[in-house]
Design a protein around this motif. Sequence first.
Motif, PDB file in Angstrom:
ATOM      1  N   MET A 170      -9.676   8.123   7.516  1.00 51.79           N
ATOM      2  CA  MET A 170      -9.899   7.613   6.165  1.00 51.79           C
ATOM      3  C   MET A 170      -8.731   6.738   5.703  1.00 51.79           C
ATOM      4  N   LEU A 171      -7.524   7.138   6.088  1.00 52.88           N
ATOM      5  CA  LEU A 171      -6.335   6.370   5.719  1.00 52.88           C
ATOM      6  C   LEU A 171      -6.346   4.995   6.384  1.00 52.88           C
ATOM      7  N   MET A 172      -6.764   4.963   7.641  1.00 47.91           N
ATOM      8  CA  MET A 172      -6.869   3.678   8.343  1.00 47.91           C
ATOM      9  C   MET A 172      -7.844   2.755   7.633  1.00 47.91           C
ATOM     10  N   PRO A 223      -5.973  -9.621  14.409  1.00 40.95           N
ATOM     11  CA  PRO A 223      -4.776  -8.916  13.939  1.00 40.95           C
ATOM     12  C   PRO A 223      -4.945  -7.400  14.052  1.00 40.95           C
ATOM     13  N   LYS A 224      -3.882  -6.760  14.536  1.00 36.61           N
ATOM     14  CA  LYS A 224      -3.845  -5.307  14.582  1.00 36.61           C
ATOM     15  C   LYS A 224      -2.542  -4.852  13.927  1.00 36.61           C
ATOM     16  N   ALA A 225      -2.617  -3.779  13.126  1.00 39.32           N
ATOM     17  CA  ALA A 225      -1.443  -3.273  12.423  1.00 39.32           C
ATOM     18  C   ALA A 225      -0.966  -1.955  13.018  1.00 39.32           C
ATOM     19  N   PHE A 226       0.310  -1.899  13.344  1.00 38.39           N
ATOM     20  CA  PHE A 226       0.978  -0.652  13.682  1.00 38.39           C
ATOM     21  C   PHE A 226       1.679  -0.173  12.417  1.00 38.39           C
ATOM     22  N   VAL A 227       1.337   1.029  11.959  1.00 35.64           N
ATOM     23  CA  VAL A 227       1.794   1.501  10.650  1.00 35.64           C
ATOM     24  C   VAL A 227       2.590   2.798  10.779  1.00 35.64           C
ATOM     25  N   VAL A 228       3.746   2.819  10.122  1.00 38.26           N
ATOM     26  CA  VAL A 228       4.502   4.053   9.938  1.00 38.26           C
ATOM     27  C   VAL A 228       4.122   4.588   8.559  1.00 38.26           C
ATOM     28  N   LYS A 229       3.610   5.796   8.517  1.00 35.69           N
ATOM     29  CA  LYS A 229       3.181   6.363   7.228  1.00 35.69           C
ATOM     30  C   LYS A 229       4.379   6.568   6.303  1.00 35.69           C
ATOM     31  N   HIS A 275       0.850  -1.195   0.000  1.00 36.14           N
ATOM     32  CA  HIS A 275       0.000   0.000   0.000  1.00 36.14           C
ATOM     33  C   HIS A 275       0.886   1.245   0.000  1.00 36.14           C
ATOM     34  N   PRO A 276       0.616   2.206  -0.860  1.00 31.88           N
ATOM     35  CA  PRO A 276       1.500   3.377  -0.973  1.00 31.88           C
ATOM     36  C   PRO A 276       1.598   4.221   0.296  1.00 31.88           C
ATOM     37  N   ALA A 277       0.617   4.117   1.181  1.00 33.77           N
ATOM     38  CA  ALA A 277       0.646   4.923   2.409  1.00 33.77           C
ATOM     39  C   ALA A 277       1.466   4.277   3.521  1.00 33.77           C
ATOM     40  N   VAL A 278       1.876   3.012   3.318  1.00 29.57           N
ATOM     41  CA  VAL A 278       2.561   2.255   4.368  1.00 29.57           C
ATOM     42  C   VAL A 278       4.072   2.300   4.134  1.00 29.57           C
ATOM     43  N   GLY A 279       4.779   2.955   5.068  1.00 28.28           N
ATOM     44  CA  GLY A 279       6.235   2.994   4.986  1.00 28.28           C
ATOM     45  C   GLY A 279       6.883   1.833   5.711  1.00 28.28           C
ATOM     46  N   ASP A 280       6.313   1.435   6.840  1.00 32.24           N
ATOM     47  CA  ASP A 280       6.763   0.271   7.606  1.00 32.24           C
ATOM     48  C   ASP A 280       5.572  -0.205   8.420  1.00 32.24           C
ATOM     49  N   VAL A 281       5.607  -1.465   8.834  1.00 34.00           N
ATOM     50  CA  VAL A 281       4.419  -2.015   9.490  1.00 34.00           C
ATOM     51  C   VAL A 281       4.801  -3.196  10.363  1.00 34.00           C
ATOM     52  N   ALA A 282       4.029  -3.396  11.427  1.00 34.96           N
ATOM     53  CA  ALA A 282       4.133  -4.585  12.266  1.00 34.96           C
ATOM     54  C   ALA A 282       2.724  -5.008  12.651  1.00 34.96           C
ATOM     55  N   VAL A 283       2.467  -6.301  12.585  1.00 32.63           N
ATOM     56  CA  VAL A 283       1.150  -6.842  12.933  1.00 32.63           C
ATOM     57  C   VAL A 283       1.284  -7.673  14.196  1.00 32.63           C
ATOM     58  N   ILE A 284       0.378  -7.447  15.152  1.00 30.53           N
ATOM     59  CA  ILE A 284       0.392  -8.192  16.413  1.00 30.53           C
ATOM     60  C   ILE A 284      -1.014  -8.721  16.705  1.00 30.53           C
ATOM     61  N   GLY A 298      -7.753  -3.428  14.388  1.00 35.30           N
ATOM     62  CA  GLY A 298      -7.532  -2.010  14.160  1.00 35.30           C
ATOM     63  C   GLY A 298      -6.211  -1.689  13.481  1.00 35.30           C
ATOM     64  N   VAL A 299      -6.062  -0.416  13.160  1.00 30.15           N
ATOM     65  CA  VAL A 299      -4.829   0.145  12.597  1.00 30.15           C
ATOM     66  C   VAL A 299      -4.419   1.317  13.484  1.00 30.15           C
ATOM     67  N   GLN A 300      -3.164   1.359  13.836  1.00 33.51           N
ATOM     68  CA  GLN A 300      -2.666   2.467  14.649  1.00 33.51           C
ATOM     69  C   GLN A 300      -1.408   3.028  14.005  1.00 33.51           C
ATOM     70  N   PHE A 301      -1.369   4.344  13.857  1.00 30.45           N
ATOM     71  CA  PHE A 301      -0.185   4.985  13.300  1.00 30.45           C
ATOM     72  C   PHE A 301       0.851   5.195  14.407  1.00 30.45           C
ATOM     73  N   ILE A 302       2.092   5.007  14.025  1.00 35.46           N
ATOM     74  CA  ILE A 302       3.196   5.076  14.982  1.00 35.46           C
ATOM     75  C   ILE A 302       4.394   5.698  14.263  1.00 35.46           C
ATOM     76  N   ASP A 303       5.280   6.347  15.015  1.00 31.01           N
ATOM     77  CA  ASP A 303       6.422   7.029  14.396  1.00 31.01           C
ATOM     78  C   ASP A 303       7.476   6.052  13.900  1.00 31.01           C
ATOM     79  N   VAL A 304       7.711   4.985  14.653  1.00 31.74           N
ATOM     80  CA  VAL A 304       8.744   4.023  14.265  1.00 31.74           C
ATOM     81  C   VAL A 304       8.389   2.645  14.814  1.00 31.74           C
ATOM     82  N   ILE A 305       8.662   1.618  14.023  1.00 32.83           N
ATOM     83  CA  ILE A 305       8.448   0.243  14.468  1.00 32.83           C
ATOM     84  C   ILE A 305       9.667  -0.179  15.281  1.00 32.83           C
TER      85      ILE A 305
END
Length: 585
Positions: free
Chosen positions: A528-530, A510-516, A490-499, A550-557
């Motif tokens: 909307m991005l989530m 499954p929940k995704a922690f996403v770095v934009k 996905h173009p909006a996802v720079g890095d990601v971790a699923v827990i 859910g999806v949660q935005f985070i600064d760094v994985i």
Amino acid sequence: MVFLPPQWVPKLPLDPPDSIPISDFMLDEQYGRFPLHHARQPFTCGLTGCGYSALEVRERVDKLARALSKELGWRPNGGSEWDKMIGVFSVNTIDTLTLAWATHSLSGIVSPANAAYSRTELEHQLKSSGSKVLFTCLPLLPLAIEAAANCGIPKKRIYLLALPKEATGGLSAQPEFKTVDQLIQDGGKLPQLEKLQWKQGDGARKTAFLCYSSGTSGLPKGVMISHRNVISNVLQITACEKPYRDSVKEPGSKYSMTEVALGMLPQSHIYALVVICHATVYRGDQVINLPKFEFQQFLNSIQRFKINMLPLVPPIIILMAKNKALLDKFDLSSVRAIFTGAAPLGAETSELLHSQYPSWKIRQGYGLTETSTVVCATGYHDVFFGSSGSLLPSVEAKIVSIEGTEITGYDQPGELVVKSPSVVLGYLNNPQANTETFQDGWMKTGDEAMVRKSPQGNEHIFIVDRIKELIKVKGFQVAPAELEAHLLKHPAVGDVAVIPVPDDAAGELPKAFVVKSSSVGLEDNDRMLMREIQKHVEEHKARHKWLKGGVQFIDVIPKSPTGKILRRLLRDQDREARRQKGPKL
């Protein structure tokens, strides 16, 4: 069913010797290493270009061993190896292995600690290992002094590994602490040491490295790695490399090709320690050491030193694939291959990078601290994206279901269980973990894997995920790595971790922690991005894999220095957020 290496994998050239230390194996040509006179400079500083020839390294090892013997009162044939424990807490240096091999010449043990450790983590390792001495570097000296004091290690038993001024942040040497260079200088004035008097089997019984494996929870466990374990894996890796190297032998030369390899991964980690610092040097290659990862410095080093081989981890490869414009500013024409390990690399990322640099061989391997190191690796002639390659010589593997039955077919997941001469002695002072992990000569990896045949007909190992990290949704198993690989498209996802997150009805979700990614603008609406990211999964994956947690935005994985996602930190963060939110009304 026991899976074996495919036909193309050569046999070991010799039975791994079990009556010599690693230092002899690495520095004595009678054990098959590349001739010292013709080898490249083993370790070169990537910041200054300084280093020593293979013959000079052998001489420095000998002098340092003499100095350590005098300084610490250690004799090669006196006492147990456990009385001669050296802790190493440093970034990469060109003398880290000089120190290790000198310690092995005294029949001692080296316990390398992660340079990113906190004081508490370092103290745990120093106390657990029983380190009598600590070698560190200037940037880490204050923390090392504090930790050593709390572990009963006096200041006079703290020594410094040299770093160039470019890596010390302007710090200057403190005269009260002896350096490795000073010890080597002192050692040159001392008499030769007595020769080691090892019996047959001592190399298989004696611990050479005490490395600490983080596992999925709790404090790291000390892993006892014997001399023969490391020697075995070096021979296994070298045997698999030989057909390729012989095929590109320099015209008119009787020797196999040698390469220039990158040495950026932390030397405290088993991947760099065995694959880069031992196997690479044994083959006569040159290692360009960098103390840490800085993207442009990394690319500049490839250009400056004409590096051919890049041992990396997936996060760096993902960064490369997503930044072709930056890569194009550097001359990377010397690169022949990338080798990745420490965590699975998705086929999609491999395919993207391959489309950008079709001449690069993108290879993947798999191993553990407990197998010191490589169990399987991709051959140059049989690259199969997403795979961790074929079994190395003398490795046997089984795939075992959750119920404990052996799986005999392809494409059926289960726990990977392996047998190899590189499988370690066990965990230090942890009988329960030893009983659970090492059984009848086999080692339970804790990783879910399956076997598939490549288009060329060779069996390859595919790592699905850590068994303890699989998400259980209403009886279905969801592999975080699979979802992460898909989300990275996905173009909006720079890095990601699923827990996994708990759910009363499904058990886990499954929940995704996403770095934009950098393409996301400030004006984009997070909600909307989530939803877009969730739909990206829903349109391509089965319902039990949807991101209903859910999806949660985070600064760094959060990741380890080798790129492993530290999911437990994300689970702790999510658990605390739920606790503060309180129960649903």
